[in-house]
Each structure stands twice: as C-alpha cells, then as structure tokens.
Write a protein that holds these residues in place. Structure first.
Motif, PDB file in Angstrom:
ATOM      1  N   ARG A 210     -92.416 -62.839 -57.026  1.00  0.00           N
ATOM      2  CA  ARG A 210     -92.118 -64.260 -56.802  1.00  0.00           C
ATOM      3  C   ARG A 210     -93.395 -65.001 -56.441  1.00  0.00           C
ATOM      4  O   ARG A 210     -94.025 -64.689 -55.431  1.00  0.00           O
ATOM      5  CB  ARG A 210     -91.114 -64.367 -55.661  1.00  0.00           C
ATOM      6  CG  ARG A 210     -90.820 -65.754 -55.170  1.00  0.00           C
ATOM      7  CD  ARG A 210     -90.062 -65.674 -53.842  1.00  0.00           C
ATOM      8  NE  ARG A 210     -89.519 -66.961 -53.461  1.00  0.00           N
ATOM      9  CZ  ARG A 210     -89.083 -67.256 -52.236  1.00  0.00           C
ATOM     10  NH1 ARG A 210     -89.095 -66.330 -51.288  1.00  0.00           N
ATOM     11  NH2 ARG A 210     -88.612 -68.446 -51.959  1.00  0.00           N
ATOM     12  N   TYR A 211     -93.771 -65.948 -57.285  1.00  0.00           N
ATOM     13  CA  TYR A 211     -94.877 -66.864 -56.982  1.00  0.00           C
ATOM     14  C   TYR A 211     -94.230 -68.107 -56.386  1.00  0.00           C
ATOM     15  O   TYR A 211     -93.619 -68.888 -57.119  1.00  0.00           O
ATOM     16  CB  TYR A 211     -95.660 -67.211 -58.245  1.00  0.00           C
ATOM     17  CG  TYR A 211     -96.400 -66.039 -58.858  1.00  0.00           C
ATOM     18  CD1 TYR A 211     -95.727 -65.077 -59.611  1.00  0.00           C
ATOM     19  CD2 TYR A 211     -97.770 -65.893 -58.690  1.00  0.00           C
ATOM     20  CE1 TYR A 211     -96.407 -64.006 -60.181  1.00  0.00           C
ATOM     21  CE2 TYR A 211     -98.463 -64.826 -59.259  1.00  0.00           C
ATOM     22  CZ  TYR A 211     -97.768 -63.891 -60.002  1.00  0.00           C
ATOM     23  OH  TYR A 211     -98.447 -62.835 -60.563  1.00  0.00           O
ATOM     24  N   THR A 212     -94.317 -68.258 -55.059  1.00  0.00           N
ATOM     25  CA  THR A 212     -93.565 -69.340 -54.409  1.00  0.00           C
ATOM     26  C   THR A 212     -94.202 -70.695 -54.699  1.00  0.00           C
ATOM     27  O   THR A 212     -95.424 -70.813 -54.859  1.00  0.00           O
ATOM     28  CB  THR A 212     -93.524 -69.153 -52.882  1.00  0.00           C
ATOM     29  OG1 THR A 212     -94.849 -69.326 -52.369  1.00  0.00           O
ATOM     30  CG2 THR A 212     -93.014 -67.763 -52.512  1.00  0.00           C
ATOM     31  N   TRP A 213     -93.355 -71.720 -54.731  1.00  0.00           N
ATOM     32  CA  TRP A 213     -93.879 -73.071 -54.933  1.00  0.00           C
ATOM     33  C   TRP A 213     -94.772 -73.461 -53.763  1.00  0.00           C
ATOM     34  O   TRP A 213     -95.766 -74.179 -53.939  1.00  0.00           O
ATOM     35  CB  TRP A 213     -92.767 -74.098 -55.131  1.00  0.00           C
ATOM     36  CG  TRP A 213     -93.375 -75.434 -55.401  1.00  0.00           C
ATOM     37  CD1 TRP A 213     -93.426 -76.504 -54.568  1.00  0.00           C
ATOM     38  CD2 TRP A 213     -94.110 -75.802 -56.580  1.00  0.00           C
ATOM     39  NE1 TRP A 213     -94.145 -77.526 -55.156  1.00  0.00           N
ATOM     40  CE2 TRP A 213     -94.579 -77.116 -56.389  1.00  0.00           C
ATOM     41  CE3 TRP A 213     -94.434 -75.135 -57.769  1.00  0.00           C
ATOM     42  CZ2 TRP A 213     -95.340 -77.787 -57.346  1.00  0.00           C
ATOM     43  CZ3 TRP A 213     -95.193 -75.809 -58.725  1.00  0.00           C
ATOM     44  CH2 TRP A 213     -95.638 -77.112 -58.501  1.00  0.00           C
ATOM     45  N   ALA A 214     -94.452 -72.975 -52.562  1.00  0.00           N
ATOM     46  CA  ALA A 214     -95.280 -73.302 -51.397  1.00  0.00           C
ATOM     47  C   ALA A 214     -96.733 -72.897 -51.653  1.00  0.00           C
ATOM     48  O   ALA A 214     -97.659 -73.660 -51.366  1.00  0.00           O
ATOM     49  CB  ALA A 214     -94.726 -72.611 -50.154  1.00  0.00           C
ATOM     50  N   GLU A 215     -96.945 -71.686 -52.212  1.00  0.00           N
ATOM     51  CA  GLU A 215     -98.309 -71.209 -52.492  1.00  0.00           C
ATOM     52  C   GLU A 215     -98.937 -72.004 -53.637  1.00  0.00           C
ATOM     53  O   GLU A 215    -100.122 -72.320 -53.611  1.00  0.00           O
ATOM     54  CB  GLU A 215     -98.285 -69.725 -52.864  1.00  0.00           C
ATOM     55  CG  GLU A 215     -98.071 -68.791 -51.695  1.00  0.00           C
ATOM     56  CD  GLU A 215     -99.291 -68.699 -50.796  1.00  0.00           C
ATOM     57  OE1 GLU A 215    -100.428 -68.829 -51.298  1.00  0.00           O
ATOM     58  OE2 GLU A 215     -99.101 -68.519 -49.581  1.00  0.00           O
ATOM     59  N   THR A 216     -98.137 -72.297 -54.660  1.00  0.00           N
ATOM     60  CA  THR A 216     -98.652 -73.034 -55.816  1.00  0.00           C
ATOM     61  C   THR A 216     -99.097 -74.434 -55.380  1.00  0.00           C
ATOM     62  O   THR A 216    -100.187 -74.901 -55.731  1.00  0.00           O
ATOM     63  CB  THR A 216     -97.558 -73.127 -56.901  1.00  0.00           C
ATOM     64  OG1 THR A 216     -97.120 -71.801 -57.211  1.00  0.00           O
ATOM     65  CG2 THR A 216     -98.079 -73.789 -58.168  1.00  0.00           C
ATOM     66  N   GLN A 217     -98.254 -75.061 -54.599  1.00  0.00           N
ATOM     67  CA  GLN A 217     -98.565 -76.408 -54.098  1.00  0.00           C
ATOM     68  C   GLN A 217     -99.834 -76.379 -53.235  1.00  0.00           C
ATOM     69  O   GLN A 217    -100.684 -77.260 -53.325  1.00  0.00           O
ATOM     70  CB  GLN A 217     -97.369 -76.908 -53.267  1.00  0.00           C
ATOM     71  CG  GLN A 217     -97.565 -78.259 -52.636  1.00  0.00           C
ATOM     72  CD  GLN A 217     -97.340 -79.376 -53.642  1.00  0.00           C
ATOM     73  OE1 GLN A 217     -96.229 -79.571 -54.125  1.00  0.00           O
ATOM     74  NE2 GLN A 217     -98.399 -80.105 -53.959  1.00  0.00           N
ATOM     75  N   ARG A 218     -99.955 -75.321 -52.424  1.00  0.00           N
ATOM     76  CA  ARG A 218    -101.125 -75.186 -51.558  1.00  0.00           C
ATOM     77  C   ARG A 218    -102.409 -75.105 -52.395  1.00  0.00           C
ATOM     78  O   ARG A 218    -103.419 -75.718 -52.053  1.00  0.00           O
ATOM     79  CB  ARG A 218    -100.982 -73.907 -50.709  1.00  0.00           C
ATOM     80  CG  ARG A 218    -101.522 -74.033 -49.301  1.00  0.00           C
ATOM     81  CD  ARG A 218    -100.797 -73.078 -48.349  1.00  0.00           C
ATOM     82  NE  ARG A 218    -101.064 -71.680 -48.666  1.00  0.00           N
ATOM     83  CZ  ARG A 218    -102.045 -70.975 -48.107  1.00  0.00           C
ATOM     84  NH1 ARG A 218    -102.872 -71.529 -47.249  1.00  0.00           N
ATOM     85  NH2 ARG A 218    -102.209 -69.704 -48.422  1.00  0.00           N
ATOM     86  N   ALA A 219    -102.330 -74.378 -53.512  1.00  0.00           N
ATOM     87  CA  ALA A 219    -103.512 -74.251 -54.388  1.00  0.00           C
ATOM     88  C   ALA A 219    -103.847 -75.599 -55.013  1.00  0.00           C
ATOM     89  O   ALA A 219    -105.011 -76.010 -55.042  1.00  0.00           O
ATOM     90  CB  ALA A 219    -103.234 -73.206 -55.468  1.00  0.00           C
ATOM     91  N   LEU A 220    -102.831 -76.314 -55.490  1.00  0.00           N
ATOM     92  CA  LEU A 220    -103.085 -77.621 -56.113  1.00  0.00           C
ATOM     93  C   LEU A 220    -103.640 -78.606 -55.076  1.00  0.00           C
ATOM     94  O   LEU A 220    -104.585 -79.354 -55.351  1.00  0.00           O
ATOM     95  CB  LEU A 220    -101.796 -78.172 -56.731  1.00  0.00           C
ATOM     96  CG  LEU A 220    -101.304 -77.467 -57.995  1.00  0.00           C
ATOM     97  CD1 LEU A 220     -99.909 -77.961 -58.382  1.00  0.00           C
ATOM     98  CD2 LEU A 220    -102.279 -77.665 -59.161  1.00  0.00           C
ATOM     99  N   ASP A 221    -103.066 -78.571 -53.869  1.00  0.00           N
ATOM    100  CA  ASP A 221    -103.525 -79.482 -52.813  1.00  0.00           C
ATOM    101  C   ASP A 221    -104.955 -79.167 -52.403  1.00  0.00           C
ATOM    102  O   ASP A 221    -105.751 -80.065 -52.124  1.00  0.00           O
ATOM    103  CB  ASP A 221    -102.607 -79.397 -51.587  1.00  0.00           C
ATOM    104  CG  ASP A 221    -101.258 -80.057 -51.845  1.00  0.00           C
ATOM    105  OD1 ASP A 221    -101.122 -80.767 -52.856  1.00  0.00           O
ATOM    106  OD2 ASP A 221    -100.336 -79.842 -51.028  1.00  0.00           O
ATOM    107  N   ALA A 222    -105.273 -77.865 -52.323  1.00  0.00           N
ATOM    108  CA  ALA A 222    -106.616 -77.473 -51.873  1.00  0.00           C
ATOM    109  C   ALA A 222    -107.674 -77.946 -52.868  1.00  0.00           C
ATOM    110  O   ALA A 222    -108.762 -78.368 -52.473  1.00  0.00           O
ATOM    111  CB  ALA A 222    -106.687 -75.956 -51.696  1.00  0.00           C
ATOM    112  N   ILE A 223    -107.345 -77.895 -54.150  1.00  0.00           N
ATOM    113  CA  ILE A 223    -108.303 -78.350 -55.159  1.00  0.00           C
ATOM    114  C   ILE A 223    -108.451 -79.865 -55.072  1.00  0.00           C
ATOM    115  O   ILE A 223    -109.553 -80.410 -55.167  1.00  0.00           O
ATOM    116  CB  ILE A 223    -107.838 -77.921 -56.572  1.00  0.00           C
ATOM    117  CG1 ILE A 223    -107.922 -76.407 -56.692  1.00  0.00           C
ATOM    118  CG2 ILE A 223    -108.711 -78.579 -57.652  1.00  0.00           C
ATOM    119  CD1 ILE A 223    -107.258 -75.848 -57.942  1.00  0.00           C
ATOM    120  N   ALA A 224    -107.330 -80.554 -54.827  1.00  0.00           N
ATOM    121  CA  ALA A 224    -107.311 -82.023 -54.685  1.00  0.00           C
ATOM    122  C   ALA A 224    -108.258 -82.662 -55.694  1.00  0.00           C
ATOM    123  O   ALA A 224    -108.149 -82.409 -56.890  1.00  0.00           O
ATOM    124  CB  ALA A 224    -107.635 -82.412 -53.256  1.00  0.00           C
TER     125      ALA A 224
END
Ligand code: 1HN
Length: 345
Positions: A210-224
């Motif tokens: 399971r690739y959680t959305w929480a982790e995916t969102q965190r990656a997208l946010d970190a790149i900003a």
C-alpha cells in the motif's frame, strides 16, 4: 492478378501471400486500435450506486463497471495492454477470494473502512491509496465502514491474455485466513531509503502492498516549487519498487503528477499506453486532435504513439493526476520510443 485462382488455392493450404499483407503487418509507425477517451465520474458513479442496490456480491464475484475503449470492445480493454474498471462494495459486504496471473492494483477514490487481504495480509484503504495485488496473489475484499467504497481497478489482462498466459483460481473458502500483520508490506518498506535488511525480494514485484496517499501527498508537498519538473508532465513521480528502484510490477508502471496552475504542457508521443485517474483539479488533455476535458475522479486513456499534451485550465489550483502505463514492458523488450509531437487542436 487478383483473379489468379492460385490465391484461392492458398486459402485451403493454410498459406497466404505476404505481399498482400505487408503494409498492415509492418506499418511505418504504430497506429493503436484504441482511441482517446474520457470516462465521466459524474455519469458513472450513479450507475455504480444503482448496481450496488440491485446486484449482490453473491451474484457477481466483483461489482465492477469496465471502462471499455470504443476501439477495443472485443475483448474489452481500456488501452491495448491494460484495463481499468470502477468497483463498488457496500458496508457489510465481502468479495470472494481468488487469484489470477494478471497483475492488478486498486487506486482508492471514495470511502473508508474497507480492506483487501493479499496473501494473508490485510491492506487497508483510504482515498488516494495505491494497493498492489501482484499476479497469482490471493485477494479478497471486506468492507466494515459506513458508506459505499469505490475504487479504480487496474489489470494487465489484455496483455496477459494476448500472451496466452492467463490462469485463474478460486479460493476454496470465501475469505482467506489472515496470516501476516496488518499492512505489513507498507509498514516495513514505505520509507524511501530505509530498507529492512533481514528480508530479500520474493519475485519481481514491489513488497509495498500500500502506497498511502498521506506519503504521496507528503512527497508532492515537499517538492513544492523547488523544481520545474518535466515540460511534458510537470512534477511527475514514479511509484517505485524499493528492491530495484524500478516500476512497482513487471508489466505496469504507476505515477502521480502535479500540474501547477495554468500548466500548458509540451506535446509528446511514446510507444507506451497510459490510463489516468484525476485525483483533483480540472483540465484538459489534447490527444491526436481530440480534447478530453477532465475533472475529479474522471478516467481517461491515451493510446500508444498518440500525440498528447496536458493543460491545467485553472489559474489558481493545482491539478493532480494518478496514472499507469505499460512502460516496463516496452522498456524490457527494447520497444520504448518517445519524442516531441504536436497533438494539434
Ligand atoms: C478482479 O480480480 C478484481 O479482485 C477486480 O477486485 C476487477 C477485472 C477483471 C478480472 C479480475 C478484484 C477485475 C478482476
């Protein structure tokens, strides 16, 4: 000489004149039978709810609406190598355990309180989560939440059946026993560069269930705004198998991408076929002159070698797209090609 009776004689001898087939067998470039297409969430969701009221999971092994490409109706497929469907399961329902050689995954659209059990491990679901069901893994679903649960199903059966490598088996009971800790795969591996040392790969698939959305969102946010990303795809991230750094399964690659407000992508074409699910935002993808307008939870297909470009039509909000493709197959067979291309319109 079309009236040469020798042509007729060949038909009865199991033979054919190559010179009459050459152009079709060896086109100058690929021309997919699949067409660019968008499936409307707004129109399909009520149909899913309808069938959830009229059809039980005892009558249907899975309650799924297949997303059938108008160019690929027999056998039904979404793009040449891949399939997409929308599945609904109601609170209190279970779906029979089975396994097949096709690789599969679920991308969760709506609801909470359900899990799928994959080879003895319960894998929980929340919107935006990507759950893998690699080939020949037992899987059944259970829903103990309060509202309908809806997800996108993806399988590579069009490819597996073309290869005549399809096997299927029902589990002797409705549900398989739980034999591993809940969410073990994602708890042990979903931490980027920290990999358990006591484990070794068991086959070609990612061990992350399971690739959680929480982790995916965190990656997208970190790149900003730290990166421009790709001119074609914006900020696009590949879900990876931590053992290899490569795609999550041998036949299917998965990605998530953020198109910044007003993003107007460069045109591209490649031999891979792609299917998209809109996580949020609204925009359009122009494919071979056809404009596919999309908004949240719509699904759309880009056939292989079609020319396309993505546009985020909002000047204020991000658009986020999840997608999957057959690039691992193309690359492993040396068939990947890609180049700039103008889709027109
Ligand atoms: C399947 O096994 C599932 O397990 C969903 O939920 C959709 C479509 C075709 C073949 C097998 C599931 C499917 C499928």
């Amino acid at each position: 000489m079309t009236d040469d009776p020798a042509y007729k004689a060949l038909e009865n001898l199991g033979a054919a004149p190559l010179w009459r087939f050459y152009g079709n067998l060896f086109p100058a470039e690929p021309k997919s039978r699949a067409v660019p297409y968008r499936w409307s969430w707004q129109n399909l969701r009520p149909q899913l709810l309808h069938f959830s009221q009229t059809l039980s999971l005892e009558e249907a092994e899975r309650r799924v609406l297949m997303l059938v490409n108008p160019g690929l109706t027999d056998p039904p497929a979404t793009v040449n190598t891949l399939y997409a469907g929308l599945q609904i399961i109601l609170p209190g329902e279970t779906a029979q355990a089975h396994r097949h050689t096709s690789n599969a995954f679920r991308f969760i659209l709506e609801g909470s309180g359900a899990w799928t059990t994959v080879n003895g491990e319960r894998v929980f679901m929340a919107p935006g989560d990507l759950l893998l069901t690699p080939g020949w893994h037992w899987h059944d679903h259970t829903h103990e939440g309060t509202d309908p649960m809806i997800w996108l199903d993806a399988l590579d059966y069009p490819l597996i059946n073309a290869l005549e490598a399809g096997f299927y088996e029902k589990y002797p009971q409705r549900l398989q026993p739980v034999t591993r800790p809940d969410d073990a795969g994602s708890r042990q591996f979903l931490h980027g560069r920290l990999t358990p040392t006591w484990l070794a790969p068991e086959g070609p698939n990612s061990p992350i269930t399971r690739y959680t959305w929480a982790e995916t969102q965190r990656a997208l946010d970190a790149i900003a705004d730290s990166a421009e990303g790709s001119a074609v795809d914006g900020i696009v991230l590949e879900y990876t198998n931590p053992w290899t750094g490569g795609p999550v399964m041998p036949t299917i690659g998965c990605r998530v991408q953020r198109l910044r407000p007003g993003f107007d992508g460069a045109g591209h074409q490649q031999t891979t076929s792609q299917i998209f699910s809109v996580v949020r935002g609204a925009g359009a993808t122009i494919v071979d002159g056809v404009r596919l307008d999309w908004s949240q939870h719509d699904t759309f297909a880009i056939p292989g070698w079609a020319s396309y470009r993505h546009v985020n039509t909002s000047g204020s909000d991000d658009a986020v797209l999840f997608s999957y493709n057959d690039e691992p197959v193309m690359r492993s067979l040396g068939l990947y090609r890609g180049q700039s291309a103008d889709p027109g319109a």
